[in-house]
Design a protein around this motif. Structure first.
Motif, PDB file in Angstrom:
ATOM      1  N   LYS A   4      -0.751  -4.300 -24.641  1.00 42.23           N
ATOM      2  CA  LYS A   4      -0.714  -4.964 -23.201  1.00 42.23           C
ATOM      3  C   LYS A   4      -1.692  -6.340 -23.232  1.00 42.23           C
ATOM      4  O   LYS A   4      -2.256  -6.266 -24.129  1.00 42.23           O
ATOM      5  CB  LYS A   4      -1.612  -3.723 -22.152  1.00 42.23           C
ATOM      6  CG  LYS A   4      -0.676  -2.469 -22.011  1.00 42.23           C
ATOM      7  CD  LYS A   4       0.598  -2.878 -21.059  1.00 42.23           C
ATOM      8  CE  LYS A   4       1.199  -1.570 -21.015  1.00 42.23           C
ATOM      9  NZ  LYS A   4       2.616  -1.830 -20.244  1.00 42.23           N
ATOM     10  N   THR A  90       9.638 -11.455 -16.243  1.00 44.67           N
ATOM     11  CA  THR A  90       8.307 -11.378 -16.533  1.00 44.67           C
ATOM     12  C   THR A  90       8.289 -10.324 -17.840  1.00 44.67           C
ATOM     13  O   THR A  90       9.086  -9.646 -18.290  1.00 44.67           O
ATOM     14  CB  THR A  90       7.859 -10.692 -15.360  1.00 44.67           C
ATOM     15  OG1 THR A  90       8.139  -9.194 -15.091  1.00 44.67           O
ATOM     16  CG2 THR A  90       8.147 -11.408 -14.210  1.00 44.67           C
ATOM     17  N   SER A  92       4.925  -8.305 -19.838  1.00 41.03           N
ATOM     18  CA  SER A  92       3.453  -7.448 -19.585  1.00 41.03           C
ATOM     19  C   SER A  92       3.031  -7.167 -20.645  1.00 41.03           C
ATOM     20  O   SER A  92       1.923  -6.175 -20.994  1.00 41.03           O
ATOM     21  CB  SER A  92       3.214  -6.854 -18.393  1.00 41.03           C
ATOM     22  OG  SER A  92       4.057  -5.364 -18.705  1.00 41.03           O
ATOM     23  N   ASP A  93       3.624  -7.226 -22.003  1.00 35.41           N
ATOM     24  CA  ASP A  93       3.304  -6.838 -23.115  1.00 35.41           C
ATOM     25  C   ASP A  93       3.538  -7.806 -24.410  1.00 35.41           C
ATOM     26  O   ASP A  93       4.284  -8.675 -24.074  1.00 35.41           O
ATOM     27  CB  ASP A  93       3.773  -5.248 -23.704  1.00 35.41           C
ATOM     28  CG  ASP A  93       5.211  -5.264 -23.532  1.00 35.41           C
ATOM     29  OD1 ASP A  93       5.950  -6.181 -23.444  1.00 35.41           O
ATOM     30  OD2 ASP A  93       5.760  -4.302 -23.550  1.00 35.41           O
ATOM     31  N   SER A 113      -4.741 -12.685 -14.843  1.00 32.68           N
ATOM     32  CA  SER A 113      -3.302 -11.983 -14.799  1.00 32.68           C
ATOM     33  C   SER A 113      -2.858 -11.612 -16.074  1.00 32.68           C
ATOM     34  O   SER A 113      -2.709 -12.056 -17.188  1.00 32.68           O
ATOM     35  CB  SER A 113      -2.172 -13.051 -14.328  1.00 32.68           C
ATOM     36  OG  SER A 113      -0.871 -12.508 -13.986  1.00 32.68           O
ATOM     37  N   ASP A 114      -2.480 -10.006 -15.978  1.00 26.99           N
ATOM     38  CA  ASP A 114      -1.857  -9.504 -17.258  1.00 26.99           C
ATOM     39  C   ASP A 114      -0.443  -9.610 -17.484  1.00 26.99           C
ATOM     40  O   ASP A 114       0.175  -8.689 -17.916  1.00 26.99           O
ATOM     41  CB  ASP A 114      -2.364  -8.005 -17.264  1.00 26.99           C
ATOM     42  CG  ASP A 114      -2.116  -6.941 -16.102  1.00 26.99           C
ATOM     43  OD1 ASP A 114      -1.294  -7.772 -15.186  1.00 26.99           O
ATOM     44  OD2 ASP A 114      -2.098  -6.039 -15.964  1.00 26.99           O
ATOM     45  N   GLU A 115       0.239 -10.586 -16.672  1.00 28.67           N
ATOM     46  CA  GLU A 115       1.771 -10.883 -16.762  1.00 28.67           C
ATOM     47  C   GLU A 115       1.934 -12.031 -17.041  1.00 28.67           C
ATOM     48  O   GLU A 115       1.238 -12.813 -16.642  1.00 28.67           O
ATOM     49  CB  GLU A 115       2.278 -10.208 -15.552  1.00 28.67           C
ATOM     50  CG  GLU A 115       3.850  -9.988 -15.158  1.00 28.67           C
ATOM     51  CD  GLU A 115       4.305  -9.531 -14.200  1.00 28.67           C
ATOM     52  OE1 GLU A 115       4.985  -8.394 -14.215  1.00 28.67           O
ATOM     53  OE2 GLU A 115       3.944 -10.006 -12.906  1.00 28.67           O
TER      54      GLU A 115
END
Length: 501
Positions: A4, A90, A92-93, A113-115
């Protein structure tokens, strides 16, 4: 490394630089969203359209941030109202981010932001559409495929303007991650054929796919057969014509050669120009090709067999002329023929590999000089020079290079059998080739379909081509549910329609 993404930009940047260390083509561009919040734009230089990035991402983003009424808190709030890019997604990993960067996407990171946002902006410097160099025609389109997958699929779309043209994408190669597209016309291609092609492609397990030849070797029916079981072409009109007959095309990114399956021997003996000229001209040219196919395969073997074992088959004057020419030659006919054939093959290969400006001159002058010098030195006779020259010219009449190469290889087999057993050896070699061809299949379709097994529908376009308006049905290899390609039959060639003249 964690799968992540982190919510801290600094940690993401550090992880990114660790993943892509020693990668000088990776570009990092900082951007300030607010006084306390930063962002980062990342892409690989050279494989993306830089102008598109500057005009449709960077400029609208900066202008929107300046005019924004409130600070941007999330990526979804970024001011992209003026961006016309539609392929946005988008991730996210890290696997998704890495794949996006390496497949010509621009990736936007944001602090807290993790995206990330990704934009598909493939570009870079690629060869433009040009005339095909391997399939030249006198009459017909002059455009050919390039190394860009999307340009190639677009060229096909220009030819086939139907929603039934399907293009299924795959990614093949663990390291190269090559984009592959399987194209067919829904309702014309058999679903079993489409499923078989997709299943075989999915079973490819290797590090890299650099050209369509890699794919061809993996998915062909009989990998030990010398005969090509798939056709390749760099002409959009050829691929469109094959799809209209219920075939399947395989596009591979990075090569202008598109594969077609299934294929028959008769298809490899045909040129796209056969359907652009009137059928009288086409039939004459096809007969010439078929005749010279036999010449390219059999002529040296026949010369060896007759001069070694069956001299009584020739007229006395001709056999005396050949005997006189070979009187001072120290080698038997088979060695004489092998010397000239191997020399001719070497000259042909040298002409291909040398620069175009000198390659053709070297191959022609080399053949003339070496042939003349060999005759004068008494190494070979004049008749074998004529035989080898005619054989070389005959092999050039075949429209498909892969079939011509197969015939050139089998020629040596026929020569050796002729030297060992005479005409009986040639018969044995011919029977072996025919038996192999009758057993050979391409994606389940018999290689000699139309002749063995006999099908009248396919026979109309083999040794002769009947007029277009008489080929009302598609070949047997197409779907059973949509065989008709011509509407209500109409009378053609009626002279009484013009009696008023």
């Amino acid at each position: 490394m964690k799968e992540k993404l982190s919510r801290k930009l600094a940690q993401n940047v550090e992880a990114l630089k660790d993943i892509f260390q020693d990668s000088s083509d990776l570009v990092y561009r900082d951007i300030q969203f607010t006084e306390s919040r930063r962002g980062l734009i990342v892409y690989v230089e050279g494989i993306i359209n830089v102008d598109l990035v500057d005009q449709n991402i960077i400029s609208p983003l900066i202008e929107g941030l300046v005019k924004a009424e409130k600070p941007v808190e999330r990526l979804s709030e970024l001011p992209f109202t003026r961006i016309s890019l539609t392929q946005t997604s988008t991730a996210s990993d890290w696997p998704g981010v890495i794949e996006a960067i390496l497949t010509a996407h621009v990736v936007i990171f944001m602090d807290d932001s993790d995206e990330v946002l990704t934009f598909d902006v493939k570009g870079g410097s690629r060869r433009s559409v040009q005339e095909p160099s391997t399939e030249t025609v006198i009459r017909g389109p002059r455009e050919g495929f390039t190394e860009s997958l999307r340009i190639n699929t677009a060229l096909l779309r220009f030819k086939l303007k139907t929603e039934k043209l399907k293009m299924k994408p795959l990614i093949v190669g663990k390291i190269t991650k090559t984009d592959v597209v399987v194209s067919y016309i829904d309702g014309l291609a058999k679903q079993d054929l489409v499923d078989s092609v997709l299943d075989r492609l999915k079973q490819i397990d290797m590090d890299g796919i650099l050209e369509s030849g890699y794919v061809e070797e993996w998915i062909e029916d009989n990998p030990y057969s010398p005969f090509p079981q798939m056709q390749y072409s760099e002409r959009p009109d050829t691929i469109a014509a094959q799809l209209l007959e219920g075939k399947v095309a395989i596009f591979v990114d990075g090569t202008p050669f598109v594969l077609v399956a299934p294929v028959t021997l008769w298809q490899l003996l045909q040129s796209s120009e056969d359907y652009y000229e009137r059928y009288f001209v086409t039939n004459f040219i096809r007969w010439i090709r078929l005749f010279f196919l036999l010449v390219a395969l059999m002529l040296p073997g026949l010369y060896i067999a007759v001069t070694t074992y069956h001299q009584d088959m020739l007229p006395s004057s001709l056999i005396l002329s050949i005997a006189t020419a070979r009187e001072a030659i120290p080698f038997p006919a088979i060695i004489e023929a092998l010397i000239m054939e191997v020399s001719f093959e070497a000259l042909q290969e040298a002409g291909i590999r040398l620069p175009k400006t000198i390659g053709q001159a070297v191959s022609i002058l080399g053949a003339l000089v070496i042939g003349q010098a060999a005759v004068q030195a008494g190494i070979v006779s004049a008749p074998i020079v004529i035989v080898v020259s005619m054989t070389g010219i005959a092999s050039f009449t075949l429209p498909r290079f892969n079939l011509a190469t197969t015939v050139r290889m089998l020629r040596f087999l026929i020569m050796i059998l002729a030297a060992l057993f005479g005409l009986f050896g040639i018969v044995v070699g011919t029977v072996w080739i025919l038996v192999h061809l009758t057993q050979l299949k391409s994606f389940g379709v018999p290689y000699l379909l139309g002749v063995s097994p006999y099908r009248l529908r396919d026979f109309k376009d083999i040794f002769v081509r009947v007029p277009m308006w008489k080929m009302s049905q598609r070949p047997n290899s197409s779907s059973e549910t949509n065989r008709n390609r011509i509407g209500a039959p109409k009378l053609r060639g009626r002279a009484d329609e013009h009696e008023g003249w």
